[in-house]
Enzyme design. Structure first.
Site, PDB file in Angstrom:
ATOM      1  N   GLU A 120       0.851  -1.183   0.000  1.00  0.00           N
ATOM      2  CA  GLU A 120       0.000   0.000   0.000  1.00  0.00           C
ATOM      3  C   GLU A 120       0.888   1.234   0.000  1.00  0.00           C
ATOM      4  O   GLU A 120       1.677   1.445   0.932  1.00  0.00           O
ATOM      5  CB  GLU A 120      -0.944   0.040   1.197  1.00  0.00           C
ATOM      6  CG  GLU A 120      -1.875   1.243   1.139  1.00  0.00           C
ATOM      7  CD  GLU A 120      -3.012   1.223   2.159  1.00  0.00           C
ATOM      8  OE1 GLU A 120      -3.603   2.303   2.378  1.00  0.00           O
ATOM      9  OE2 GLU A 120      -3.293   0.153   2.718  1.00  0.00           O
ATOM     10  N   GLU A 170       4.533   5.335   3.898  1.00  0.00           N
ATOM     11  CA  GLU A 170       3.937   6.619   4.250  1.00  0.00           C
ATOM     12  C   GLU A 170       5.026   7.563   4.762  1.00  0.00           C
ATOM     13  O   GLU A 170       5.657   7.285   5.779  1.00  0.00           O
ATOM     14  CB  GLU A 170       2.865   6.440   5.332  1.00  0.00           C
ATOM     15  CG  GLU A 170       2.260   7.740   5.836  1.00  0.00           C
ATOM     16  CD  GLU A 170       1.665   8.591   4.719  1.00  0.00           C
ATOM     17  OE1 GLU A 170       2.100   9.748   4.577  1.00  0.00           O
ATOM     18  OE2 GLU A 170       0.782   8.083   3.990  1.00  0.00           O
ATOM     19  N   ASP A 224      -2.428  12.182  -2.877  1.00  0.00           N
ATOM     20  CA  ASP A 224      -2.491  13.637  -3.028  1.00  0.00           C
ATOM     21  C   ASP A 224      -2.806  13.958  -4.487  1.00  0.00           C
ATOM     22  O   ASP A 224      -2.061  13.575  -5.388  1.00  0.00           O
ATOM     23  CB  ASP A 224      -1.145  14.248  -2.634  1.00  0.00           C
ATOM     24  CG  ASP A 224      -1.211  15.765  -2.477  1.00  0.00           C
ATOM     25  OD1 ASP A 224      -2.001  16.410  -3.200  1.00  0.00           O
ATOM     26  OD2 ASP A 224      -0.477  16.305  -1.639  1.00  0.00           O
ATOM     27  N   LYS A 282      -3.944  21.745  -8.499  1.00  0.00           N
ATOM     28  CA  LYS A 282      -3.583  22.814  -9.426  1.00  0.00           C
ATOM     29  C   LYS A 282      -2.855  22.232 -10.635  1.00  0.00           C
ATOM     30  O   LYS A 282      -1.953  21.418 -10.499  1.00  0.00           O
ATOM     31  CB  LYS A 282      -2.699  23.843  -8.732  1.00  0.00           C
ATOM     32  CG  LYS A 282      -3.401  24.604  -7.610  1.00  0.00           C
ATOM     33  CD  LYS A 282      -2.480  25.622  -6.996  1.00  0.00           C
ATOM     34  CE  LYS A 282      -3.181  26.388  -5.874  1.00  0.00           C
ATOM     35  NZ  LYS A 282      -2.285  27.382  -5.232  1.00  0.00           N
ATOM     36  N   ASP A 332     -11.371  10.591  -4.909  1.00  0.00           N
ATOM     37  CA  ASP A 332     -12.637  11.323  -4.979  1.00  0.00           C
ATOM     38  C   ASP A 332     -12.503  12.571  -5.842  1.00  0.00           C
ATOM     39  O   ASP A 332     -13.428  13.372  -5.915  1.00  0.00           O
ATOM     40  CB  ASP A 332     -13.080  11.726  -3.573  1.00  0.00           C
ATOM     41  CG  ASP A 332     -12.048  12.594  -2.878  1.00  0.00           C
ATOM     42  OD1 ASP A 332     -10.875  12.172  -2.812  1.00  0.00           O
ATOM     43  OD2 ASP A 332     -12.396  13.693  -2.410  1.00  0.00           O
ATOM     44  N   THR A 363     -11.928   4.962   4.632  1.00  0.00           N
ATOM     45  CA  THR A 363     -10.739   5.682   5.090  1.00  0.00           C
ATOM     46  C   THR A 363     -11.166   7.057   5.589  1.00  0.00           C
ATOM     47  O   THR A 363     -12.279   7.525   5.310  1.00  0.00           O
ATOM     48  CB  THR A 363      -9.701   5.875   3.964  1.00  0.00           C
ATOM     49  OG1 THR A 363     -10.141   6.917   3.083  1.00  0.00           O
ATOM     50  CG2 THR A 363      -9.473   4.589   3.170  1.00  0.00           C
ATOM     51  N   TYR A 415      -9.993   9.891   4.650  1.00  0.00           N
ATOM     52  CA  TYR A 415     -10.130  10.792   3.503  1.00  0.00           C
ATOM     53  C   TYR A 415     -11.443  10.550   2.773  1.00  0.00           C
ATOM     54  O   TYR A 415     -12.074  11.482   2.272  1.00  0.00           O
ATOM     55  CB  TYR A 415      -8.940  10.624   2.557  1.00  0.00           C
ATOM     56  CG  TYR A 415      -7.639  11.089   3.171  1.00  0.00           C
ATOM     57  CD1 TYR A 415      -7.335  12.441   3.262  1.00  0.00           C
ATOM     58  CD2 TYR A 415      -6.727  10.174   3.682  1.00  0.00           C
ATOM     59  CE1 TYR A 415      -6.144  12.871   3.839  1.00  0.00           C
ATOM     60  CE2 TYR A 415      -5.540  10.594   4.267  1.00  0.00           C
ATOM     61  CZ  TYR A 415      -5.254  11.942   4.335  1.00  0.00           C
ATOM     62  OH  TYR A 415      -4.084  12.362   4.913  1.00  0.00           O
ATOM     63  N   GLU A 416     -11.851   9.295   2.715  1.00  0.00           N
ATOM     64  CA  GLU A 416     -13.113   8.981   2.074  1.00  0.00           C
ATOM     65  C   GLU A 416     -14.277   9.609   2.845  1.00  0.00           C
ATOM     66  O   GLU A 416     -15.205  10.170   2.248  1.00  0.00           O
ATOM     67  CB  GLU A 416     -13.295   7.472   1.995  1.00  0.00           C
ATOM     68  CG  GLU A 416     -14.568   7.041   1.298  1.00  0.00           C
ATOM     69  CD  GLU A 416     -14.693   5.528   1.255  1.00  0.00           C
ATOM     70  OE1 GLU A 416     -14.552   4.961   0.162  1.00  0.00           O
ATOM     71  OE2 GLU A 416     -14.907   4.922   2.324  1.00  0.00           O
TER      72      GLU A 416
END
Length: 228
Positions: A59, A84, A133, A137, A169, A207, A209-210
């Site tokens: 992962e 990570e 991430d 931009k 997302d 998660t 973030y989800e």
């Protein structure tokens, strides 16, 4: 033309100061679980783990670590490598690993590219990249981890017939990923109907973030690609 980006694909590495316990874990316990890229990898990655495992999954960018920990506890006979660079997230995961007695995890706290280049060819049974991430931009899109070079890296280390799973997302990053991977000769998008990419994978824990995406009315997409 091959896309190249010289530099990291992640942002800041440190946030709030760690507690004394987590500082101690990072300094004195993490090395016991960390990959040592200064040494050659074993021919069989299952040898990285102190318990018997029948497969090895990766992962990249595990964030708060909820998915990585869930999968490791759910599948004690599978070895998981988690990457990570954010210090707070790594400290949280190593704390959970110790508290829950998880032994089928190995960790790395720097750039995932270094691990992908270190791993042997055809050595992974599955790879995840969840909510990376998006660098929203346009001038920063070159920092998105999904690019031609890194897809070559994934293709090199994934076994034929294995899966690469990606979730986001952010519509522009989903489109970006589909365009890059569908044009890559070593990957095939497995979706046949809309639900194949609208629904998460089996036993999905969600998660952090989800959850944020749902709160902000963004719709996650779950893409599965087969290594040809």
């Amino acid at each position: 033309m091959t896309e190249r980006y010289e530099g990291s694909f992640f942002g800041r590495r440190k946030g709030k100061p760690l507690s004394p316990r987590r500082t101690d874990l990072m300094e004195n316990v993490l090395p016991d679980f960390a990959l040592d890229l200064a040494t050659a990898p074993p021919d069989d990655l299952k040898e990285l783990f102190p318990v018997p495992v029948g497969a090895v999954c990766l992962e990249v960018g595990f964030g708060s670590g909820g998915h990585l920990l869930h999968r490791a506890l759910e599948n004690p006979k599978i070895g998981f490598i988690g990457i990570e660079p954010f210090v707070g997230s790594m400290a949280k995961v190593i704390s959970s690993v110790i508290d829950q007695g998880i032994r089928n995890i190995r960790l790395y706290d720097d750039d995932a590219v270094k691990v992908l280049d270190w791993l042997p060819e055809n050595s992974l049974d599955l790879a995840y990249q969840l909510y990376p991430d998006p660098w929203p931009k346009k001038k920063h899109w070159k920092r998105r981890f999904i690019n031609e070079q890194n897809l070559d890296r994934y293709a090199r280390v994934l076994k034929t017939g294995s899966e690469f799973r990606f979730a986001s997302d952010i519509d522009t990053y989903v489109d970006w990923t589909l365009r890059h991977i569908r044009s890559h000769p070593d990957f095939e998008w497995t979706a046949e109907v809309a639900d194949d990419w609208k629904q998460p994978w089996a036993n999905w824990p969600g998660t952090r973030y989800e959850a944020k995406a749902f709160r902000e009315n963004r719709v996650p997409r779950y893409l599965t690609f087969l290594r040809r």
